[in-house]
Enzyme design. Sequence first.
Site, PDB file in Angstrom:
ATOM      1  N   SER A 242     -34.929  -1.110  -7.985  1.00 18.22           N
ATOM      2  CA  SER A 242     -35.005   0.110  -9.294  1.00 18.22           C
ATOM      3  C   SER A 242     -35.502   0.708  -9.971  1.00 18.22           C
ATOM      4  O   SER A 242     -36.494   0.549 -10.088  1.00 18.22           O
ATOM      5  CB  SER A 242     -33.024  -0.214  -9.069  1.00 18.22           C
ATOM      6  OG  SER A 242     -32.771   0.884  -9.454  1.00 18.22           O
ATOM      7  N   ASP A 334     -31.015   6.117   0.652  1.00 20.88           N
ATOM      8  CA  ASP A 334     -30.811   6.147  -0.992  1.00 20.88           C
ATOM      9  C   ASP A 334     -29.893   6.980  -1.718  1.00 20.88           C
ATOM     10  O   ASP A 334     -31.345   7.766  -1.392  1.00 20.88           O
ATOM     11  CB  ASP A 334     -31.593   5.321  -1.280  1.00 20.88           C
ATOM     12  CG  ASP A 334     -32.525   4.877  -3.171  1.00 20.88           C
ATOM     13  OD1 ASP A 334     -31.772   5.481  -3.675  1.00 20.88           O
ATOM     14  OD2 ASP A 334     -33.080   4.102  -3.438  1.00 20.88           O
ATOM     15  N   HIS A 369     -29.256   2.479  -1.500  1.00 19.65           N
ATOM     16  CA  HIS A 369     -30.475   2.069  -3.256  1.00 19.65           C
ATOM     17  C   HIS A 369     -30.102   0.151  -3.062  1.00 19.65           C
ATOM     18  O   HIS A 369     -31.037  -0.673  -2.786  1.00 19.65           O
ATOM     19  CB  HIS A 369     -29.525   2.081  -4.302  1.00 19.65           C
ATOM     20  CG  HIS A 369     -30.452   2.556  -5.224  1.00 19.65           C
ATOM     21  ND1 HIS A 369     -31.767   1.874  -5.793  1.00 19.65           N
ATOM     22  CD2 HIS A 369     -30.373   1.276  -6.627  1.00 19.65           C
ATOM     23  CE1 HIS A 369     -32.124   2.015  -6.656  1.00 19.65           C
ATOM     24  NE2 HIS A 369     -31.065   1.336  -7.122  1.00 19.65           N
TER      25      HIS A 369
END
Length: 420
Positions: A242, A334, A369
């Site tokens: 991330s 995601d 994600h």
Amino acid sequence: MDRKQCCAKLSVQPSRGLVDEKFIVLVQKVPPGLQMTVHALYKCEDGHNWEAFGHYTANATGTVNVAEDPSLGGTYSGVEQMGLLWSLRPVPGSKPGLRMRKMNVQTPMEVTISAYEGHQTEGFMDKVPLASVLVERWYMAPGVCRIPITEGGLTATLFLPPGPGPFPGVLDLWGGGGKLVEYRAALLASHGFASLALDYLTSKITLETGKIVGNEYFETAYRVLQQHPQVLGSRIAMLGLSFGTSVTLKMAAYSQVIKLRCAVCISGSHVQPVDGSVGQVLSFFNENSDKTRFSEENEVIWRELLLPIPTDPTLKVDVGRLQCPLLLVVGEDDQNWPARESAVDIKEMMEQAGNSHLLTVLSYPNAGHLIEPPFVPHARASKFRTVTTGTSVMVMCLWGGETVAHFALKKAPGRRFWSF
């Protein structure tokens, strides 16, 4: 069935192992053809209970082997040896937004695996099992050394594998939630990597001064790892998830100190003001907050904050400068970051620069994600405390992905990329 006539035997081998180590669950000595439920129960460190279960039918010898026999229903179906771990979910009635994360890696996950008569779907705690076994799953293998690091103002933990070394090193960066998250680094050390878990958004120095760290903070962490006598200084990688990807790519492309053997970026992007500090990058993201969307369940969707991918070269890392191999891991569903679009642009930029031979992209349909270590349960959405310049806000965040797709990507070949 007369319980007196059934002396079911339940075994799990190994009963103590790493979280990414497969086990064999075997139920024996039950009547042939008996319908039963094999159930896993785990009480998280936050006090919440998680469960998973599969429905089975005993064969002619009165046996169920979870590694070989298909589940006919439950939280997973088909032949899924580790379904009792990867399909764990909060028990009915739990509060929404839970995510399973192991915060104390010095203690094991203690999972109770039980066999129940019949194809049960609820109320397991009120039922008497035919048999139960307590198993331990660890992030730290025996002999792994955990060392808190405060040198140079760092808030970090170094995990060293057993033995004298020297070992290849990994600088491990999580994302925008901050805190010192150790479980991935501990698991990497259990597989032979000297791993430094680094808190860079809520570090002690930030809490004391109110100022977010600069690029030199990461260079200090790199030097600490590089100069450790049990680390191979010429074989250090950065691993970012991330927002950690943003830092990893910037350091790999521009730092005069950090010289990586390779970089691994999971669920992130290269889009950021190239000359900006960590705080300025966070502010840049916030400037696009009007692009925030919400799901029907009022979950925050942030993936469009960085879309469309800019053409302005000052707003994205020049990945054409990279001189080390880069692995991108992308979940195509995601909903938090535009990882798929970013990977496409990174590939084009590296092709134009003539260094595309350094790039490997692993892209997974229907994965979201939060791509975690093997067998960690998938969280499609969870509560998340954002860390920005001076404030933090709790939101319900939509990460995306489907449970089965997340487990499928962990079965795919990819561990070879850790051989650096």
